[in-house]
Design a protein around this motif. Structure first.
Motif, mmCIF file in Angstrom:
data_model
loop_
_atom_site.group_PDB
_atom_site.id
_atom_site.type_symbol
_atom_site.label_atom_id
_atom_site.label_comp_id
_atom_site.label_asym_id
_atom_site.label_seq_id
_atom_site.Cartn_x
_atom_site.Cartn_y
_atom_site.Cartn_z
ATOM 1 N N GLY A 122 42.414 43.867 27.851
ATOM 2 C CA GLY A 122 42.246 42.760 28.585
ATOM 3 C C GLY A 122 43.065 42.720 29.885
ATOM 4 O O GLY A 122 44.219 43.317 29.911
ATOM 5 N N LEU A 123 42.955 41.994 31.042
ATOM 6 C CA LEU A 123 43.807 41.781 32.299
ATOM 7 C C LEU A 123 43.654 40.407 32.549
ATOM 8 O O LEU A 123 42.437 40.081 32.942
ATOM 9 C CB LEU A 123 43.241 42.872 33.405
ATOM 10 C CG LEU A 123 43.861 42.841 34.829
ATOM 11 C CD1 LEU A 123 45.336 43.070 34.447
ATOM 12 C CD2 LEU A 123 43.145 43.852 35.613
ATOM 13 N N ILE A 124 44.759 39.861 32.768
ATOM 14 C CA ILE A 124 44.897 38.601 33.376
ATOM 15 C C ILE A 124 45.664 38.627 34.893
ATOM 16 O O ILE A 124 46.918 39.421 34.788
ATOM 17 C CB ILE A 124 45.760 37.782 32.360
ATOM 18 C CG1 ILE A 124 44.916 37.610 31.171
ATOM 19 C CG2 ILE A 124 45.864 36.241 32.846
ATOM 20 C CD1 ILE A 124 45.811 36.905 29.966
ATOM 21 N N ILE A 125 45.094 38.175 35.728
ATOM 22 C CA ILE A 125 45.584 38.266 37.141
ATOM 23 C C ILE A 125 45.814 36.982 37.379
ATOM 24 O O ILE A 125 44.788 36.085 37.715
ATOM 25 C CB ILE A 125 44.842 38.881 38.050
ATOM 26 C CG1 ILE A 125 44.285 40.458 37.540
ATOM 27 C CG2 ILE A 125 45.230 38.894 39.626
ATOM 28 C CD1 ILE A 125 43.357 41.147 38.454
ATOM 29 N N ASN A 126 47.131 36.489 37.958
ATOM 30 C CA ASN A 126 47.431 35.141 38.287
ATOM 31 C C ASN A 126 47.786 34.910 39.630
ATOM 32 O O ASN A 126 48.437 35.969 40.356
ATOM 33 C CB ASN A 126 48.959 34.723 37.686
ATOM 34 C CG ASN A 126 48.569 34.541 36.014
ATOM 35 O OD1 ASN A 126 47.505 34.056 35.581
ATOM 36 N ND2 ASN A 126 49.424 34.882 35.312
ATOM 37 N N ILE A 127 46.962 34.245 40.414
ATOM 38 C CA ILE A 127 46.923 34.044 42.039
ATOM 39 C C ILE A 127 48.072 33.045 42.242
ATOM 40 O O ILE A 127 48.054 31.953 41.631
ATOM 41 C CB ILE A 127 45.590 33.688 42.422
ATOM 42 C CG1 ILE A 127 44.539 34.633 42.224
ATOM 43 C CG2 ILE A 127 45.588 33.446 44.137
ATOM 44 C CD1 ILE A 127 44.738 35.991 42.609
ATOM 45 N N THR A 128 49.177 33.740 42.933
ATOM 46 C CA THR A 128 50.121 32.569 43.021
ATOM 47 C C THR A 128 50.455 32.249 44.596
ATOM 48 O O THR A 128 49.411 31.900 44.995
ATOM 49 C CB THR A 128 51.435 33.215 42.351
ATOM 50 O OG1 THR A 128 51.788 34.425 43.011
ATOM 51 C CG2 THR A 128 51.418 33.382 40.939
ATOM 52 N N SER A 129 51.432 32.569 45.179
ATOM 53 C CA SER A 129 51.571 32.416 46.597
ATOM 54 C C SER A 129 52.680 32.990 46.846
ATOM 55 O O SER A 129 53.743 32.931 46.152
ATOM 56 C CB SER A 129 51.599 30.950 46.802
ATOM 57 O OG SER A 129 51.721 30.406 48.408
ATOM 58 N N ILE A 130 52.998 33.675 48.146
ATOM 59 C CA ILE A 130 54.227 34.142 48.772
ATOM 60 C C ILE A 130 55.253 32.757 48.938
ATOM 61 O O ILE A 130 56.530 32.895 48.948
ATOM 62 C CB ILE A 130 53.911 34.813 50.146
ATOM 63 C CG1 ILE A 130 53.297 36.064 49.877
ATOM 64 C CG2 ILE A 130 55.006 34.923 50.924
ATOM 65 C CD1 ILE A 130 52.926 36.856 51.273
ATOM 66 N N ALA A 131 54.574 31.404 49.126
ATOM 67 C CA ALA A 131 55.386 30.393 48.938
ATOM 68 C C ALA A 131 56.144 30.158 47.778
ATOM 69 O O ALA A 131 57.299 29.420 47.707
ATOM 70 C CB ALA A 131 54.463 29.255 49.532
ATOM 71 N N GLY A 132 55.819 30.827 46.651
ATOM 72 C CA GLY A 132 56.504 30.669 45.497
ATOM 73 C C GLY A 132 57.718 31.361 45.456
ATOM 74 O O GLY A 132 58.577 31.463 44.261
ATOM 75 N N TYR A 133 57.983 32.108 46.369
ATOM 76 C CA TYR A 133 59.062 32.859 46.464
ATOM 77 C C TYR A 133 60.354 32.292 47.222
ATOM 78 O O TYR A 133 61.617 32.921 47.032
ATOM 79 C CB TYR A 133 58.975 34.404 47.105
ATOM 80 C CG TYR A 133 58.144 35.518 46.154
ATOM 81 C CD1 TYR A 133 58.933 36.344 45.093
ATOM 82 C CD2 TYR A 133 56.825 35.581 46.012
ATOM 83 C CE1 TYR A 133 58.118 37.261 44.468
ATOM 84 C CE2 TYR A 133 56.094 36.292 45.227
ATOM 85 C CZ TYR A 133 56.940 37.011 44.383
ATOM 86 O OH TYR A 133 56.199 38.060 43.648
ATOM 87 N N MET A 134 60.193 31.530 47.558
ATOM 88 C CA MET A 134 61.079 30.560 48.524
ATOM 89 C C MET A 134 60.772 29.081 48.448
ATOM 90 O O MET A 134 59.645 28.681 48.373
ATOM 91 C CB MET A 134 61.033 31.199 50.013
ATOM 92 C CG MET A 134 59.785 30.853 50.433
ATOM 93 S SD MET A 134 59.442 32.210 51.998
ATOM 94 C CE MET A 134 59.242 33.586 50.945
ATOM 95 N N GLY A 135 61.959 28.277 48.482
ATOM 96 C CA GLY A 135 61.692 26.778 48.789
ATOM 97 C C GLY A 135 61.242 26.442 50.159
ATOM 98 O O GLY A 135 62.474 26.491 51.259
ATOM 99 N N LEU A 136 60.120 26.390 50.585
ATOM 100 C CA LEU A 136 59.612 26.090 51.782
ATOM 101 C C LEU A 136 59.695 24.550 52.234
ATOM 102 O O LEU A 136 59.469 23.696 51.591
ATOM 103 C CB LEU A 136 58.065 26.404 52.139
ATOM 104 C CG LEU A 136 57.924 27.710 52.046
ATOM 105 C CD1 LEU A 136 56.736 28.308 52.340
ATOM 106 C CD2 LEU A 136 58.778 28.658 53.223
#
Length: 267
Positions: A122-136
């Motif tokens: 199985g393969l699970i791909i979670n769509i996150t965000s570049i915004a998740g790497y920094m507190g905007l």
């Protein structure tokens, strides 16, 4: 036999682009929506699912397994935006955003893992965000929910090694979708100390989405990952400067990076 792909939030935006692209490549695609009856023209089946309601998650997984016999790839794409000064966003809205962006994907993962373990793949791909790497600024709750999913994926990956199940994150930048229309926006209050700067930032955020890239880029990235034997832990997809901002956060002193963000958002 073509791989079976389940995409949460597959009725519009990035999820729809991924689904149509994979369908054209010969995959057996299922999307989800809280109201599947609204999408009779979809190129692939849309199954009822609300990621904040566990009973709908379980019934969706059961329906796909009954129809297709297996789920080879889960794309955890369903999500919601939220904006506002952290001081002024109602607690209930922050909790609701985490239910959609963090707890929802985790519960979909939990529901699909028994079937993937039985398949021994199985393969699970979670769509996150570049915004998740920094507190905007004025997107702090969104950054936190997506960042939490990025981190928990790292733990999940190690726990799943014995079962031949891979998991990865794909963090998009700004793409031209309808995400801005579905965001929760804390109102710009006349008596708020944040009125001027938040109002300006809100306009800038919407412009970034309107001027964003073609979501087909995300579809192409997902296709490549599905056809990779050992996916990486993290992927970033978007404009060069959006991806490079993650690199800069790793190498720049914290306060230098903070000043860079504030200059970018004209704060």
């Amino acid at each position: 036999m073509s791989k079976v792909v389940l995409i949460t939030g597959g009725s519009s935006g990035i999820g729809k682009s991924i689904g149509e692209f994979l369908k054209d490549k010969g995959y057996n695609v299922f999307g989800t929506s809280r109201n599947p009856e609204k999408y009779p023209e979809s190129k692939f089946p849309i199954v009822a699912l609300d990621v904040t309601k566990i009973e709908t998650i379980q019934s969706c997984i059961a329906e796909v397994l009954k129809t297709a016999g297996q789920i080879d790839v889960l794309v955890n794409n369903a999500g919601a935006g939220i904006t506002g000064p952290m001081e002024e966003i109602p607690d209930a809205e922050i909790k609701r955003n985490f239910e959609t962006n963090f707890f929802g994907p985790i519960n979909v993962i939990k529901a699909v893992l028994p079937a993937m373990r039985a398949q021994n793949k199985g393969l699970i791909i979670n769509i996150t965000s570049i915004a998740g790497y920094m507190g905007l600024p004025f997107r702090g709750a969104y950054s936190a929910s997506k960042g939490a999913l990025e981190i928990v994926t790292e733990a999940f990956r190690m726990e799943l090694k014995d079962f031949n199940i891979e998991m990865t994150n794909v963090a998009p930048g700004d793409f031209a979708t309808n995400i801005a229309a579905g965001r929760y926006h804390a109102p710009v209050l006349d008596n708020s100390p944040y009125k001027e700067k938040y109002g300006h930032s809100l306009k800038t955020m919407d412009e970034h989405v309107d001027e964003g890239g073609d979501p087909t880029q995300m579809a192409e990235a997902i296709f490549k990952i599905i056809n990779t034997d050992k996916p990486k832990i993290h992927y970033k997809v978007g404009a060069f400067m959006q991806k490079f901002s993650v690199v800069l956060k790793r190498v720049l002193p914290d306060k230098v990076y903070e000043r860079m963000l504030m200059k970018h958002y004209e704060l």
